[in-house]
Design an enzyme around this catalytic site. Structure first.
Site, mmCIF file in Angstrom:
data_model
loop_
_atom_site.group_PDB
_atom_site.id
_atom_site.type_symbol
_atom_site.label_atom_id
_atom_site.label_comp_id
_atom_site.label_asym_id
_atom_site.label_seq_id
_atom_site.Cartn_x
_atom_site.Cartn_y
_atom_site.Cartn_z
ATOM 1 N N HIS A 123 -28.323 -6.172 -7.760
ATOM 2 C CA HIS A 123 -29.013 -7.399 -7.236
ATOM 3 C C HIS A 123 -29.535 -7.016 -5.983
ATOM 4 O O HIS A 123 -29.562 -5.896 -4.701
ATOM 5 C CB HIS A 123 -28.459 -8.683 -6.638
ATOM 6 C CG HIS A 123 -28.405 -9.997 -6.566
ATOM 7 N ND1 HIS A 123 -29.054 -10.283 -5.029
ATOM 8 C CD2 HIS A 123 -28.623 -11.027 -6.655
ATOM 9 C CE1 HIS A 123 -29.312 -10.997 -5.403
ATOM 10 N NE2 HIS A 123 -28.926 -12.016 -6.012
ATOM 11 N N ASP A 200 -19.779 -4.849 -5.031
ATOM 12 C CA ASP A 200 -20.529 -6.187 -5.290
ATOM 13 C C ASP A 200 -20.216 -7.425 -6.203
ATOM 14 O O ASP A 200 -20.079 -6.762 -8.225
ATOM 15 C CB ASP A 200 -21.591 -6.146 -5.402
ATOM 16 C CG ASP A 200 -22.640 -7.770 -5.425
ATOM 17 O OD1 ASP A 200 -21.767 -8.592 -5.298
ATOM 18 O OD2 ASP A 200 -23.687 -7.670 -5.916
ATOM 19 N N GLN A 203 -20.273 -11.539 -9.146
ATOM 20 C CA GLN A 203 -20.133 -12.078 -10.325
ATOM 21 C C GLN A 203 -19.381 -12.028 -11.032
ATOM 22 O O GLN A 203 -18.578 -12.134 -12.841
ATOM 23 C CB GLN A 203 -21.390 -11.907 -11.232
ATOM 24 C CG GLN A 203 -22.913 -12.174 -11.228
ATOM 25 C CD GLN A 203 -22.816 -13.421 -11.048
ATOM 26 O OE1 GLN A 203 -22.939 -13.945 -11.476
ATOM 27 N NE2 GLN A 203 -24.188 -13.636 -9.991
ATOM 28 N N LYS A 226 -19.482 -18.911 -6.386
ATOM 29 C CA LYS A 226 -19.809 -19.240 -7.787
ATOM 30 C C LYS A 226 -18.105 -18.961 -8.617
ATOM 31 O O LYS A 226 -17.896 -17.866 -9.656
ATOM 32 C CB LYS A 226 -20.833 -17.134 -7.886
ATOM 33 C CG LYS A 226 -21.587 -17.208 -7.648
ATOM 34 C CD LYS A 226 -22.583 -16.013 -7.630
ATOM 35 C CE LYS A 226 -23.821 -15.295 -6.613
ATOM 36 N NZ LYS A 226 -24.765 -15.403 -7.446
ATOM 37 N N CYS A 364 -33.241 -11.834 -9.339
ATOM 38 C CA CYS A 364 -32.887 -10.539 -7.890
ATOM 39 C C CYS A 364 -33.031 -9.357 -8.202
ATOM 40 O O CYS A 364 -31.999 -8.913 -7.572
ATOM 41 C CB CYS A 364 -31.898 -11.274 -7.009
ATOM 42 S SG CYS A 364 -32.393 -12.982 -6.344
#
Ligand code: PMP
Length: 406
Positions: A123, A200, A203, A226, A364
């Site tokens: 991202h 990261d 998600q 999220k 993104c």
């Protein structure tokens, strides 16, 4: 405890509505998830009964707000199995968490000629802060290649590793492709050359349990929104020794120990990185979201999500003219696709007219779109409240889109 998706769905009041006269089918969970009533109630309760500033009041409301705020930190700690709650730093979200590490760790520990690795599927939030740091420091950003199916090229990764590599920053689950990366393996190999690793997890955390100690992650970051929590709040986990060695990024109230015009001393962890009044309600909302998830049977929840994604793939394979972008063996939550002869933006608009919410565009993640030589995709992203009927509705709507556009 079995997973009752119809029951779960009822916990999310927003889902019970019509769009363009059709029942809402919300498949944009990669962008943001919906909030269960438990989170909405926690936010309302906080503002109705406890609202106050934290850590500094000499009164009951401030005490209650402080206790709830710090309890929320412990809830996050337990959720990702961090060793200590002071290793949990509140931020505005994934983007800010990565920027803090790039700026702070980067300032102290990245020098000219050092190398930083990211993957081709990142991202922008996990590319741009590192580019800015490299420019500032004269370091070099290198890219771990990604295969046609959307998997990390682990041979190329092994070749990229050398003692100039000081940092590896990698997405756990790709928001554009759905790929679940083998992060434990990546971390182990990075540590073998002395590099630190940030994962990261934006998600990842809503889909499966994450244990930062088992992964041996140096930094792990995610956003509350999220994970069924509010927007504007997120988490930076870092190992205590690393966070202690890093300088603060912002100065102000809350993060100081003593201020004078002769010099200022800073607080210890976690407050050193939390200048100003924090997002108190946001932290409390995130804790309520985590408690909601903890109240579900997580194994059954994951099995349900795996079933929905497998069913969507099955339908996609039967759908004429549909091309999947991202066919990794290990995926979570995301079905990115193109319909031959159409533009994803038109597909998204026509799906919306049928009550089906997806996201279209580059997500993104422009570099991975460039690799596939496409402007973007339509992306259906799934969550715990989605059903096989939602997948059926998506594909029925896609058939109508094809009739209209082709
Ligand atoms: N990384 C990934 C993998 C994401 O999916 C997102 C959100 N789309 C981000 C980072 C940025 O998260 P936020 O906008 O909440 O800071």
């Amino acid at each position: 405890m079995a997973f009752n998706v119809e029951q779960v769905k009822q916990d999310f009041p927003i889902l019970d509505q019509e769009i363009q006269g059709k029942p809402l089918v919300y498949l944009d969970n990669g962008a943001t998830t919906q909030k269960p009533k438990a989170v909405l109630d926690a936010l309302k309760h906080y503002y109705e009964f406890d609202n106050s500033n934290v850590h500094r009041g000499a009164h009951a409301l401030s005490d209650r707000a402080t206790v709830a705020f710090e309890n929320a930190r412990s809830t996050v700690q337990q959720f990702i199995n961090a060793e200590q709650s002071k290793e949990i730093i509140w931020t505005r979200g994934t983007t800010e968490s990565i920027n803090i590490v790039a700026q702070s760790y980067g300032t102290e520990f990245i020098d000219k000629g050092d190398q930083i690795l990211v993957s081709a599927m990142e991202h922008h939030a996990n590319i741009v802060p590192w580019q800015m740091l490299c420019e500032r420091k004269g370091a070099e950003l290198k890219v771990i290649p990604v295969s046609e199916s959307g998997e990390l090229d682990m041979d190329a990764y092994a070749e990229l590793l050398n003692d100039k590599v000081k940092f590896v920053s990698l997405v756990h689950v790709s928001n554009a492709l759905g790929t679940v990366n083998p992060v434990a393996d990546v971390i182990e190999q990075a540590h073998a050359v002395g590099a630190k690793v940030l994962i990261d997890g934006a998600q990842a955390v809503a889909h499966f349990p994450v244990d930062v100690q088992a992964l041996d992650a140096d930094f792990y970051v995610f956003s509350a929104h999220k994970l069924f929590g509010p927007t504007g709040v997120g988490v930076l986990y870092g190992k205590e020794a690393l966070l202690n060695a890093m300088p603060p990024v912002q100065g102000g109230g809350e993060m100081i120990e003593k201020v004078s015009f002769n010099g200022t001393t800073f607080q210890g962890l976690p407050f050193k990185f939390e200048a100003g009044t924090p997002n108190i309600a946001g932290a409390i909302g995130l804790a309520a979201a985590i408690e909601y998830v903890n109240g579900l049977d997580r194994e059954a929840m994951q099995a349900h999500e795996d079933d929905i994604l497998a069913y969507a793939h099955e339908k996609a394979e039967q759908c004429e003219g549909l091309k999947l972008i991202g066919t990794a063996k290990n995926k979570a939550g995301v079905l990115s696709f193109l319909i031959e002869g159409t533009h994803p933006a038109d597909v998204g608009m026509l799906l919306d007219q049928q009550g089906v919410a997806v996201r279209t565009g580059h997500h993104c993640a422009m570099p991975i779109m460039d690799q596939y030589q496409i402007p973007g995709t339509a992306r259906a992203s799934f969550s715990i409240y989605n059903t096989r009927a939602d997948v059926d509705a998506l594909f029925a709507a896609i058939e109508k889109v094809k009739m209209f556009l082709l």
